[in-house]
Design a protein around this motif. Structure first.
Motif, PDB file in Angstrom:
ATOM      1  N   ASP A 479       0.832  -1.210   0.000  1.00  0.00           N
ATOM      2  CA  ASP A 479       0.000   0.000   0.000  1.00  0.00           C
ATOM      3  C   ASP A 479       0.867   1.261   0.000  1.00  0.00           C
ATOM      4  OD1 ASP A 479      -1.985   2.000   0.522  1.00  0.00           O
ATOM      5  OD2 ASP A 479      -3.244   0.451   1.418  1.00  0.00           O
ATOM      6  N   ASP A 480       0.546   2.169  -0.880  1.00  0.00           N
ATOM      7  CA  ASP A 480       1.326   3.407  -0.985  1.00  0.00           C
ATOM      8  C   ASP A 480       1.125   4.329   0.211  1.00  0.00           C
ATOM      9  OD1 ASP A 480       2.456   2.715  -3.425  1.00  0.00           O
ATOM     10  OD2 ASP A 480       0.795   3.580  -4.576  1.00  0.00           O
ATOM     11  N   THR A 481       0.024   4.161   0.898  1.00  0.00           N
ATOM     12  CA  THR A 481      -0.282   5.061   2.008  1.00  0.00           C
ATOM     13  C   THR A 481      -0.112   4.352   3.351  1.00  0.00           C
ATOM     14  OG1 THR A 481      -2.630   4.463   1.940  1.00  0.00           O
ATOM     15  CG2 THR A 481      -1.936   6.360   0.637  1.00  0.00           C
ATOM     16  N   LYS A 482       0.229   5.122   4.357  1.00  0.00           N
ATOM     17  CA  LYS A 482       0.327   4.620   5.725  1.00  0.00           C
ATOM     18  C   LYS A 482      -1.069   4.600   6.327  1.00  0.00           C
ATOM     19  CE  LYS A 482       3.235   3.811   9.320  1.00  0.00           C
ATOM     20  NZ  LYS A 482       2.350   3.662  10.455  1.00  0.00           N
ATOM     21  N   THR A 483      -1.372   3.560   7.051  1.00  0.00           N
ATOM     22  CA  THR A 483      -2.707   3.438   7.638  1.00  0.00           C
ATOM     23  C   THR A 483      -2.955   4.515   8.693  1.00  0.00           C
ATOM     24  OG1 THR A 483      -1.829   1.781   9.172  1.00  0.00           O
ATOM     25  CG2 THR A 483      -3.000   0.973   7.231  1.00  0.00           C
ATOM     26  N   SER A 484      -4.175   4.991   8.713  1.00  0.00           N
ATOM     27  CA  SER A 484      -4.577   5.979   9.714  1.00  0.00           C
ATOM     28  C   SER A 484      -4.806   5.288  11.050  1.00  0.00           C
ATOM     29  CB  SER A 484      -5.868   6.669   9.274  1.00  0.00           C
ATOM     30  OG  SER A 484      -6.432   7.401  10.349  1.00  0.00           O
ATOM     31  N   ARG A 485      -4.418   5.973  12.128  1.00  0.00           N
ATOM     32  CA  ARG A 485      -4.652   5.468  13.482  1.00  0.00           C
ATOM     33  C   ARG A 485      -5.762   6.241  14.189  1.00  0.00           C
ATOM     34  NH1 ARG A 485       0.702   3.167  16.360  1.00  0.00           N
ATOM     35  NH2 ARG A 485       1.512   1.956  14.595  1.00  0.00           N
ATOM     36  N   GLU A 486      -6.478   7.035  13.443  1.00  0.00           N
ATOM     37  CA  GLU A 486      -7.544   7.822  14.066  1.00  0.00           C
ATOM     38  C   GLU A 486      -8.606   6.890  14.631  1.00  0.00           C
ATOM     39  OE1 GLU A 486     -10.618  11.511  13.046  1.00  0.00           O
ATOM     40  OE2 GLU A 486      -9.200  10.782  11.524  1.00  0.00           O
ATOM     41  N   LYS A 487      -8.983   7.137  15.878  1.00  0.00           N
ATOM     42  CA  LYS A 487      -9.907   6.254  16.584  1.00  0.00           C
ATOM     43  C   LYS A 487     -11.315   6.837  16.585  1.00  0.00           C
ATOM     44  CE  LYS A 487      -6.093   5.222  19.735  1.00  0.00           C
ATOM     45  NZ  LYS A 487      -5.560   5.452  21.103  1.00  0.00           N
ATOM     46  N   ILE A 488     -12.291   5.948  16.729  1.00  0.00           N
ATOM     47  CA  ILE A 488     -13.668   6.412  16.875  1.00  0.00           C
ATOM     48  C   ILE A 488     -13.867   7.013  18.264  1.00  0.00           C
ATOM     49  CG2 ILE A 488     -14.604   4.710  15.268  1.00  0.00           C
ATOM     50  CD1 ILE A 488     -15.590   3.127  17.754  1.00  0.00           C
ATOM     51  N   VAL A 489     -14.902   7.829  18.390  1.00  0.00           N
ATOM     52  CA  VAL A 489     -15.338   8.280  19.710  1.00  0.00           C
ATOM     53  C   VAL A 489     -16.233   7.183  20.262  1.00  0.00           C
ATOM     54  CG1 VAL A 489     -16.637   9.997  20.989  1.00  0.00           C
ATOM     55  CG2 VAL A 489     -15.216  10.705  19.045  1.00  0.00           C
ATOM     56  N   LEU A 490     -15.806   6.587  21.352  1.00  0.00           N
ATOM     57  CA  LEU A 490     -16.550   5.452  21.900  1.00  0.00           C
ATOM     58  C   LEU A 490     -17.857   5.917  22.530  1.00  0.00           C
ATOM     59  CD1 LEU A 490     -13.599   3.448  23.479  1.00  0.00           C
ATOM     60  CD2 LEU A 490     -14.831   2.920  21.386  1.00  0.00           C
TER      61      LEU A 490
END
Length: 515
Positions: A479-490
Motif C-alpha cells: 500500500d502506498d499510504t500509511k494506515t490511519s490510526r484515528e480512533k472512533i469516539v466510543l
C-alpha cells in the motif's frame, strides 16, 4: 504533444506491468497454497510430535526451537526473544484406577502444575463435600478430609449436551431436565457459600486438613470434553475426571459404597524456565522501518495438544510467511511474524513485545491475528479505527471470492480489550485486526479441553485462512499510504452510563507462577 502522449503511454504501461506483477504474486501464492500446502506436515510436527505447549515446560521451548529451525530452512531469519521466566514443570504419566468396590481404569489426568504422587501413586477413599448450614459446621467437618481424595466439582445430572436433548427428548422432558439441573447448580453454589469458601479457596482448606488429593471435573457441556486448567494445590495432586467417571464415583460415595481410587500422577518440578516469543521477519526493501505483523499465540493448555487453540493459528501464520518469502521475497515494508508465549495466562508474550519494542509499534502498518479455532475466517472488524473501512476493503479486494463471500465485515467496529493478542497492539494504538473464524463447536468441544487434537483440524478452512492472511499481508505491505490510526469516539456504556474509554496498555507478567 507527441512527448506528452509518449509519457502518458509509458506511465500507463508501467501501471499495467505493476498490476500484472501484483496479480502474479497473488496468483502464485494461491496456487502454491492449494497445490503444495505445508499445513498438514506443520500440524503433525507441532501437535503430534511436540504436543502441548504449556508455558514454562520443556515442550514449549522445544516448540520455539522448532519454529526457528523451520523458518531458517525457508530462508527466513528467526529468533527466540526472552521476555521473562515461569515456573517450570513437566507432565508425566497420569493413571487413575478405581480399586473398590470394583476395578476400573478411569478417564482423567492431573492438572497443569500439579504436585506429583511419585511413581508409586496414592490409594485412598473418595468422599464428596458435605451439605452444611454454615461455615462452623464445615469447619467441624474438615478433619474428615484427612487421608481422603475429596471431590470438589458439581454433580452433573446428565452428560448429554443440550442439542442432543433437543433432538431426541420430548419438550416436557427437556424442560424438566433443565429445571432439575438449574436446581442442582443453585444448591451446589449455595452450599459452597455456606462453607465460607469459594471453589478456589476450599482447595487450600482441604489440603491443610490433610486430604491426599483433589478430584475435579470441569465438564465442557459436550460429549467427552472437559476443560483442563491448572492445579491449585501445593503438595497433593489434583486430577480431573471426565464426567462419566466423575459422576459414577460421586454416586458411589453418596450411596455409601465407599469407593477407593489409586492415582499415579507423575510430574516434575523443574524450577524456573525462561519464557520466549519466536520472532521471524522478511526485511522490507523500501520502508524497512514500517511493519506488517502476523500474530498468533504459540502456547496452549495441556489437556490435549492445543490443535485449535492455537495450533491452527500458528500454522496459518507460518504457511503465510512461507508463501510470502517464496513469491514476495523483497516486500516494501518489513513483514514480521510473532508467535507469542503465555497468551493463556494473560497475553503476556504480546504485551511484552509491545512494551519492549515501542519503535516497532509506532510504525505498524497493520497486525493480523488469528486464534479462535480451526474454522474459515467469517468476521473482520475495524477494531475501532475510524478509517479502517478504506484500507481493509482495499486489501480484501484481490482475495478470492470463495474466501471473502464467507466474511462479514464490521466498520469501524470497536477496540478489543482482551481475549487474544490483537488486543495488546490495539491498546497501544496500533491497527490490529482479529481474523475471527467459524466456531466448529470450538467453545464446547476443543477450547482448553482434553479433545483439542489434530483430528479436529479442518484443513480446507485453515488453508483458506493462510491464503487470506498472505494476501492481506502483501497488500498492506504494498500500500502506498500509511494506515490511519484515528480512533472512533466510543459510545456511552449502557452498564455504567459513562463514556467508554480506549483500552489501556498493560504490562505483562514476567515472573509467572513463582510466588
Amino acid at each position: 504533444m507527441k512527448r506528452i502522449l509518449l509519457g502518458a503511454f509509458l506511465m500507463c504501461s508501467m501501471f499495467a506491468v505493476t498490476a500484472q506483477e501484483k496479480n502474479a504474486v497473488i496468483d502464485n501464492m494461491i496456487k502454491e497454497a492449494n497445490e503444495n500446502s505445508q499445513l498438514e506436515i506443520l500440524g503433525h510436527e507441532l501437535l503430534d510430535v511436540i504436543g502441548p505447549r504449556l508455558v514454562g515446560t520443556p515442550e514449549m521451548k522445544q516448540a520455539h526451537d522448532w519454529a526457528v529451525d523451520t523458518y531458517e530452512k525457508w530462508g527466513i531469519p528467526a529468533k527466540n526473544e526472552q521476555y521473562g521466566e515461569w515456573k517450570s514443570w513437566q507432565r508425566g504419566v497420569s493413571h487413575i484406577d478405581m480399586v473398590s468396590p470394583r476395578v476400573q481404569s478411569l478417564d482423567g489426568m492431573q492438572l497443569a502444575w500439579s504436585p506429583s504422587t511419585g511413581p508409586e501413586g496414592v490409594t485412598a477413599e473418595v468422599i464428596t463435600l458435605p451439605t452444611v448450614k454454615d461455615s462452623i459446621e464445615f469447619k467441624n467437618w474438615l478433619p474428615n478430609a484427612k487421608g481422603k481424595f475429596v471431590m470438589i466439582s458439581e454433580y452433573q445430572k446428565t452428560g448429554r449436551p443440550d442439542y442432543n436433548w433437543e433432538e431426541f427428548a420430548t419438550p416436557e422432558s427437556f424442560e424438566k431436565m433443565k429445571k432439575d439441573r438449574d436446581s442442582l447448580s443453585k444448591a451446589f453454589r449455595d452450599n459452597m457459600r455456606n462453607t465460607g469458601y469459594n471453589s478456589r479457596s476450599v482447595i487450600e482448606a482441604l489440603e491443610n486438613a490433610g486430604a491426599v488429593g483433589i478430584v475435579s471435573s470441569y465438564w465442557s457441556k459436550a460429549f467427552g470434553s472437559n476443560k483442563i486448567f491448572s492445579s491449585r494445590t501445593v503438595k497433593i495432586p489434583t486430577v480431573d475426571l471426565e464426567l462419566e467417571d466423575y459422576t459414577m464415583l460421586y454416586r458411589l460415595a453418596e450411596y455409601g459404597n465407599k469407593p477407593k481410587i489409586k492415582v499415579v500422577a507423575e510430574s516434575k518440578d523443574l524450577g524456573v524456565a525462561p519464557t520466549f516469543n519466536t520472532i521471524a521477519q522478511i526485511k522490507g526493501s523500501e520502508k524497512p522501518e514500517e511493519y506488517v505483523i502476523l500474530s498468533a499465540h504459540f502456547d496452549s493448555w495441556d489437556g490435549a495438544t492445543g490443535a485449535t487453540d492455537n495450533g491452527t493459528g500458528t500454522i496459518v501464520m507460518m504457511e503465510a510467511m512461507r508463501l510470502l518469502k517464496k513469491f514476495y521475497p523483497n516486500p516494501k515494508r518489513t513483514i514480521l511474524v510473532g508467535h507469542w508465549g503465555s497468551e493463556e495466562q494473560g497475553l503476556n508474550g504480546s504485551r511484552a513485545f509491545v512494551e519492549d519494542h515501542p519503535e516497532i509499534v509506532a510504525n505498524i502498518q497493520a497486525v493480523f491475528n488469528q486464534d479462535n479455532g480451526t474454522g474459515r475466517v467469517v468476521d473482520l472488524s475495524g477494531a475501532g479505527f475510524l478509517h479502517s473501512y478504506d484500507y481493509l476493503n482495499r486489501w480484501l479486494r484481490p482475495v478470492p471470492k470463495d474466501i471473502t463471500k464467507h466474511i462479514e465485515t464490521n466498520f469501524p467496529g470497536s477496540p478489543s480489550g482482551g481475549g487474544s493478542d490483537n488486543a495488546s497492539f490495539v491498546a497501544a494504538g496500533a491497527p490490529a485486526f482479529n481474523l475471527s473464524s467459524l466456531s466448529w463447536s470450538y467453545w464446547n468441544y476443543t477450547w482448553h479441553t482434553n479433545r483439542d487434537t489434530y483430528d479436529k483440524i479442518v484443513f480446507d478452512d485453515v488453508r483458506s485462512n493462510a491464503i487470506l492472511t498472505a494476501i492481506l499481508a502483501y497488500m498492506a505491505s504494498e500500500d502506498d499510504t500509511k494506515t490511519s490510526r484515528e480512533k472512533i469516539v466510543l459510545p456511552v456504556s449502557d452498564r455504567t452510563g459513562k463514556q467508554m474509554e480506549w483500552p489501556t496498555q498493560r504490562s505483562p507478567e514476567r515472573k509467572g507462577g513463582l510466588d
